[in-house]
Scaffold this active site. Sequence first.
Site: not given
Ligand code: IPE
Ligand code: IPE
Ligand code: MG
Length: 237
Positions: A17-18, A20, A22, A30, A62, A64-65, A191, A204
């Site tokens: 995660d992160g 975007g 970053w 992003r 995911s 949801e993505n 989460r 863990e």
């Molecule tokens: C979880 O990250 C899915 C992936 C890393 C692919 P998200 O950034 O999409 O999760 P939420 O929506 O913040 O819970």
């Molecule tokens: C995780 O990074 C990658 C995917 C979910 C594909 P994010 O895209 O969720 O980046 P943030 O959490 O918005 O920074």
């Molecule tokens: Mg994210």
Amino acid sequence: MNPEDLKIPTHVSIIMDGNGRWAKKRGMPRTFGHKRGAEVVMDICRESSDLGIKYLTIYAFSTENWNRPELEVRTLMTLFGRYLKICYDEAKKNNMCVRVIGDRTGLSADLQEKIREMEEGTADFTGFHLQIAINYGSRDEMLRAMKRMMEDYKEGKISAGDVDEAHFGSYLDTADIPDPDLMIRTSGELRLSNYLMWQHAYSEFYFTDTAWPDFSREELLKAIEAYTMRDRRYGRV
Ligand code: IPE
Ligand code: IPE
Ligand code: MG
């Protein structure tokens, strides 16, 4: 901690995660973060294997993505196509078995074909096991499993008495893969985001504020150090 004192988990799962945030911090779109994030995956794969980890499962996209802006989704799908090719080449060089978990029927025909080729071509490799979760959601995975079970029941292949934890597990996308010992989530959110809810029953959890594009061997070692200090009751291998 001395490297020889580390307890190396058999299976590590990661919520990458992160990306975007970053990129945003650097005044970039992003998608720039996603590109950098994709580059980090192979490094961490190599480091994991080097440390003696046997299974690595990474969350790439995911269920949801799909709700993200269309351009971002399209860029991610293009990146997966490119990435799967790089991954297949690496897998052949390093005796790595690669599998994709999630509902692949929701992906483009081209991606599905690339996945099929890579899975078939690496199925017999045993040096390291990489699972990539694309269009993956734990609830969706369990529902798909339930539907297949109901079909098998209808056809008389199984009865209610057959259903136990191992049997149900064999219908999941992760059949034959041991449960994760350690789950790492980068970038500060605390989460699970619909990730391997059945399989993480006794894993863990380790959370770090470091964004995925900055994740490194040092960060992985910190997570394993924390894991080494934990007193696990169940789920040990
Ligand atoms: C979880 O990250 C899915 C992936 C890393 C692919 P998200 O950034 O999409 O999760 P939420 O929506 O913040 O819970
Ligand atoms: C995780 O990074 C990658 C995917 C979910 C594909 P994010 O895209 O969720 O980046 P943030 O959490 O918005 O920074
Ligand atoms: Mg994210």
